[in-house]
Write a protein that holds these residues in place. Structure first.
Motif, PDB file in Angstrom:
ATOM      1  N   THR A 177      -1.082   6.162  19.440  1.00  0.00           N
ATOM      2  CA  THR A 177      -1.645   6.311  18.747  1.00  0.00           C
ATOM      3  C   THR A 177      -1.504   6.475  17.449  1.00  0.00           C
ATOM      4  O   THR A 177      -0.129   7.451  17.349  1.00  0.00           O
ATOM      5  CB  THR A 177      -3.138   7.211  19.194  1.00  0.00           C
ATOM      6  OG1 THR A 177      -2.572   8.461  19.563  1.00  0.00           O
ATOM      7  CG2 THR A 177      -2.948   6.988  20.569  1.00  0.00           C
ATOM      8  N   HIS A 178      -2.195   6.078  16.409  1.00  0.00           N
ATOM      9  CA  HIS A 178      -2.407   6.573  15.215  1.00  0.00           C
ATOM     10  C   HIS A 178      -3.431   7.847  14.836  1.00  0.00           C
ATOM     11  O   HIS A 178      -4.501   7.836  15.376  1.00  0.00           O
ATOM     12  CB  HIS A 178      -2.667   5.666  14.223  1.00  0.00           C
ATOM     13  CG  HIS A 178      -2.702   6.366  12.506  1.00  0.00           C
ATOM     14  ND1 HIS A 178      -1.776   6.905  12.034  1.00  0.00           N
ATOM     15  CD2 HIS A 178      -3.384   5.643  11.747  1.00  0.00           C
ATOM     16  CE1 HIS A 178      -2.016   6.920  10.639  1.00  0.00           C
ATOM     17  NE2 HIS A 178      -3.187   5.676  10.539  1.00  0.00           N
ATOM     18  N   GLN A 216       0.630  -1.249   0.021  1.00  0.00           N
ATOM     19  CA  GLN A 216      -0.012  -0.111  -0.222  1.00  0.00           C
ATOM     20  C   GLN A 216       0.871   1.327  -0.029  1.00  0.00           C
ATOM     21  O   GLN A 216       0.910   2.122  -0.462  1.00  0.00           O
ATOM     22  CB  GLN A 216      -0.594   0.129   1.105  1.00  0.00           C
ATOM     23  CG  GLN A 216      -1.576  -0.987   1.094  1.00  0.00           C
ATOM     24  CD  GLN A 216      -2.652  -1.161   2.442  1.00  0.00           C
ATOM     25  OE1 GLN A 216      -2.803  -0.181   3.008  1.00  0.00           O
ATOM     26  NE2 GLN A 216      -4.064  -1.858   2.401  1.00  0.00           N
ATOM     27  N   ILE A 217       2.065   1.359   0.815  1.00  0.00           N
ATOM     28  CA  ILE A 217       3.379   2.906   0.819  1.00  0.00           C
ATOM     29  C   ILE A 217       3.280   2.555  -0.640  1.00  0.00           C
ATOM     30  O   ILE A 217       3.903   3.383  -1.255  1.00  0.00           O
ATOM     31  CB  ILE A 217       3.917   1.991   1.882  1.00  0.00           C
ATOM     32  CG1 ILE A 217       3.446   2.110   2.990  1.00  0.00           C
ATOM     33  CG2 ILE A 217       5.071   3.402   1.403  1.00  0.00           C
ATOM     34  CD1 ILE A 217       4.308   1.570   4.390  1.00  0.00           C
ATOM     35  N   PRO A 235       8.924   5.441   5.112  1.00  0.00           N
ATOM     36  CA  PRO A 235       8.059   4.167   4.909  1.00  0.00           C
ATOM     37  C   PRO A 235       8.498   3.778   3.555  1.00  0.00           C
ATOM     38  O   PRO A 235       8.210   3.101   3.315  1.00  0.00           O
ATOM     39  CB  PRO A 235       7.024   4.804   5.234  1.00  0.00           C
ATOM     40  CG  PRO A 235       6.920   5.808   5.461  1.00  0.00           C
ATOM     41  CD  PRO A 235       8.492   6.922   5.768  1.00  0.00           C
ATOM     42  N   PHE A 236       8.733   4.329   2.347  1.00  0.00           N
ATOM     43  CA  PHE A 236       8.432   4.061   0.957  1.00  0.00           C
ATOM     44  C   PHE A 236      10.024   3.691   0.353  1.00  0.00           C
ATOM     45  O   PHE A 236       9.648   2.655   0.042  1.00  0.00           O
ATOM     46  CB  PHE A 236       8.813   5.318   0.163  1.00  0.00           C
ATOM     47  CG  PHE A 236       7.164   6.403   0.144  1.00  0.00           C
ATOM     48  CD1 PHE A 236       6.210   5.903  -0.345  1.00  0.00           C
ATOM     49  CD2 PHE A 236       7.101   7.284   1.104  1.00  0.00           C
ATOM     50  CE1 PHE A 236       5.198   6.374  -0.111  1.00  0.00           C
ATOM     51  CE2 PHE A 236       5.841   8.163   1.112  1.00  0.00           C
ATOM     52  CZ  PHE A 236       5.028   7.908   0.647  1.00  0.00           C
ATOM     53  N   MET A 237      10.849   3.732   1.118  1.00  0.00           N
ATOM     54  CA  MET A 237      12.274   2.876   1.715  1.00  0.00           C
ATOM     55  C   MET A 237      12.227   1.580   2.173  1.00  0.00           C
ATOM     56  O   MET A 237      12.215   1.196   1.548  1.00  0.00           O
ATOM     57  CB  MET A 237      13.264   4.294   1.742  1.00  0.00           C
ATOM     58  CG  MET A 237      14.418   3.698   0.872  1.00  0.00           C
ATOM     59  SD  MET A 237      14.827   3.732  -0.909  1.00  0.00           S
ATOM     60  CE  MET A 237      14.716   5.192  -0.623  1.00  0.00           C
ATOM     61  N   TRP A 245       2.340   3.627   9.315  1.00  0.00           N
ATOM     62  CA  TRP A 245       4.017   3.083   9.209  1.00  0.00           C
ATOM     63  C   TRP A 245       4.474   3.915   9.621  1.00  0.00           C
ATOM     64  O   TRP A 245       5.431   3.227  10.991  1.00  0.00           O
ATOM     65  CB  TRP A 245       4.258   2.154   8.179  1.00  0.00           C
ATOM     66  CG  TRP A 245       5.304   2.304   8.173  1.00  0.00           C
ATOM     67  CD1 TRP A 245       6.582   2.012   8.358  1.00  0.00           C
ATOM     68  CD2 TRP A 245       5.567   0.220   8.443  1.00  0.00           C
ATOM     69  NE1 TRP A 245       7.864   1.122   7.569  1.00  0.00           N
ATOM     70  CE2 TRP A 245       7.147  -0.070   8.381  1.00  0.00           C
ATOM     71  CE3 TRP A 245       4.507  -0.264   8.952  1.00  0.00           C
ATOM     72  CZ2 TRP A 245       7.598  -0.783   8.692  1.00  0.00           C
ATOM     73  CZ3 TRP A 245       5.560  -1.916   9.225  1.00  0.00           C
ATOM     74  CH2 TRP A 245       6.493  -2.035   9.028  1.00  0.00           C
ATOM     75  N   TYR A 246       4.753   5.182  10.503  1.00  0.00           N
ATOM     76  CA  TYR A 246       5.157   5.998  10.394  1.00  0.00           C
ATOM     77  C   TYR A 246       4.721   6.080  11.665  1.00  0.00           C
ATOM     78  O   TYR A 246       6.313   6.393  12.777  1.00  0.00           O
ATOM     79  CB  TYR A 246       5.414   7.439   9.756  1.00  0.00           C
ATOM     80  CG  TYR A 246       6.203   8.605  10.631  1.00  0.00           C
ATOM     81  CD1 TYR A 246       7.040   8.580  10.719  1.00  0.00           C
ATOM     82  CD2 TYR A 246       5.411   9.410  11.286  1.00  0.00           C
ATOM     83  CE1 TYR A 246       8.154   9.479  10.583  1.00  0.00           C
ATOM     84  CE2 TYR A 246       6.278  10.104  11.880  1.00  0.00           C
ATOM     85  CZ  TYR A 246       7.352  10.385  11.895  1.00  0.00           C
ATOM     86  OH  TYR A 246       8.094  11.554  12.053  1.00  0.00           O
ATOM     87  N   ASP A 247       3.916   5.483  12.195  1.00  0.00           N
ATOM     88  CA  ASP A 247       3.325   5.961  12.962  1.00  0.00           C
ATOM     89  C   ASP A 247       4.095   4.698  14.466  1.00  0.00           C
ATOM     90  O   ASP A 247       4.102   4.968  15.600  1.00  0.00           O
ATOM     91  CB  ASP A 247       2.048   6.262  13.713  1.00  0.00           C
ATOM     92  CG  ASP A 247       1.333   7.785  13.201  1.00  0.00           C
ATOM     93  OD1 ASP A 247       2.425   8.649  13.741  1.00  0.00           O
ATOM     94  OD2 ASP A 247       0.193   8.012  13.326  1.00  0.00           O
ATOM     95  N   ILE A 248       3.751   3.536  13.586  1.00  0.00           N
ATOM     96  CA  ILE A 248       3.996   2.718  14.546  1.00  0.00           C
ATOM     97  C   ILE A 248       5.502   2.047  15.177  1.00  0.00           C
ATOM     98  O   ILE A 248       6.209   2.179  15.969  1.00  0.00           O
ATOM     99  CB  ILE A 248       3.430   1.134  13.577  1.00  0.00           C
ATOM    100  CG1 ILE A 248       2.285   1.160  13.330  1.00  0.00           C
ATOM    101  CG2 ILE A 248       4.084   0.400  13.779  1.00  0.00           C
ATOM    102  CD1 ILE A 248       1.544  -0.105  12.317  1.00  0.00           C
ATOM    103  N   GLU A 249       5.965   2.352  13.698  1.00  0.00           N
ATOM    104  CA  GLU A 249       7.830   2.426  14.242  1.00  0.00           C
ATOM    105  C   GLU A 249       8.065   4.021  14.944  1.00  0.00           C
ATOM    106  O   GLU A 249       9.376   3.302  15.638  1.00  0.00           O
ATOM    107  CB  GLU A 249       8.694   2.660  12.577  1.00  0.00           C
ATOM    108  CG  GLU A 249       9.904   2.624  12.071  1.00  0.00           C
ATOM    109  CD  GLU A 249      10.409   2.441  11.296  1.00  0.00           C
ATOM    110  OE1 GLU A 249      11.155   1.834  11.496  1.00  0.00           O
ATOM    111  OE2 GLU A 249      10.053   3.100   9.836  1.00  0.00           O
TER     112      GLU A 249
END
Length: 306
Positions: free
Chosen positions: A205-206, A173-174, A219-221, A189-193
């Motif tokens: 939280t997201h 999806q990213i 996230p993209f790379m 993904w950024y918030d999780i990491e």
């Protein structure tokens, strides 16, 4: 000679990539290459605090598609093998016989892969938060530990990516060309990491972002590399640890690192007799965790005297 703290340039890596390189410190000092994390995060001026400008000559290089390198976020001809080749070409271009390799997280993955390919070029390795680039490590971090410590974030991941193979789903999806798909996936993904990166994260939280909020680059790379097992063979870095024989190393490990826990670092140390394993207690993954920066600075200092 005056320290070259402000000198920077673009290095033509070929295949359309120009790498941003910044040189810092004493040209007559111990040569060091700094490998940033991510993949995709890029270098920043705050990382200079790890080094003594009188003792070290530091090469900060933004890897392909990362930081200030051009084109930004480009995944064309962007694999671990390409990054290894870039580092060796840059070392030769700077006429540095050998250099000390310093990196954290993904920087350890690349540092190990580079050292195994070019051991004669390495004075030593100072590595923080070892990541061996395996799918098992990613599953353990972003499924097992995420669901254990941050069940709300894990529920958000499943809601977005589904129950079956959620990591592959979120990475795809990213990388989806449709902004309606990749924007929300990248922010999740950024918030999780970020939550997994700190012992006491500011947010667990997201949150939804405004339509014009700038997208995070990593996230993209990361999605590109992680979907392709970091462009490594399964277990490659651990199996090839014997190629590090004779290279001094210090492996710095935070005790409560949820992304790169002590087990991976200990497994590497067991196969690399010249490496010393040092723990930072009561700290998480980020280099900004209390005690981590000071411990890494000391590791670099100690290896500079070998």
């Amino acid at each position: 000679m005056k320290p070259l703290s402000e000198r920077s340039f673009f290095f033509d890596a070929g295949e359309g990539h120009s790498l941003h390189v910044a040189l810092f410190g004493n040209p007559g000092g111990v040569p060091v290459v700094f490998l940033h994390g991510g993949p995709g995060s890029g270098c920043n001026p705050g990382q200079r605090a790890l080094f003594d400008p009188d003792r070290h000559f530091v090469v900060f290089v933004d890897q392909r598609g990362a930081g200030k390198s051009l084109p930004p976020r480009s995944r064309h001809a962007n694999t671990t093998a390409h990054l290894i080749r870039d580092l060796e070409a840059l070392r030769q271009d700077l006429t540095l016989p050998r250099w000390l390799v310093v990196g954290g997280s993904w920087g350890t993955t690349l540092g190990l892969a580079y050292a195994q390919a070019h051991p004669a070029a390495c004075l030593g390795l100072a590595l923080r938060a070892v990541f061996l680039g395996t799918r098992a490590e990613l599953e353990a971090a972003f499924v097992t530990r995420l669901s254990t410590f941050y069940p709300d974030l894990f529920a958000a991941l499943l809601a977005r990516a589904g129950q079956q193979a959620p990591l592959e789903a979120i990475w795809r999806q990213i990388l989806d060309p449709d902004p309606q798909v990749h924007r929300s996936a990248a922010f999740l993904w950024y918030d999780i990491e970020r939550a997994l990166s700190e012992l006491r994260p500011a947010s667990t939280t997201h949150s939804l972002r405004a339509a014009d909020a700038p997208l995070p680059a990593t996230p993209f790379m990361e999605a590109s590399y992680f979907l392709n097992d970091c462009y490594l063979q399964p277990g490659e870095l651990l199996e090839n640890a014997g190629k590090l024989a004779g290279i001094p190393g210090i492996l710095l490990q935070s005790r409560y690192d949820l992304l790169c826990p002590p087990s991976g670092t200990a497994a590497l140390a067991a196969r690399w007799p010249e490496a010393e394993l040092r723990f930072v207690e009561v700290a998480g993954h980020s280099v900004s965790e209390p005690g981590v920066t000071a411990a890494l600075r000391q590791a670099i200092r100690d290896l500079s005297e070998v």
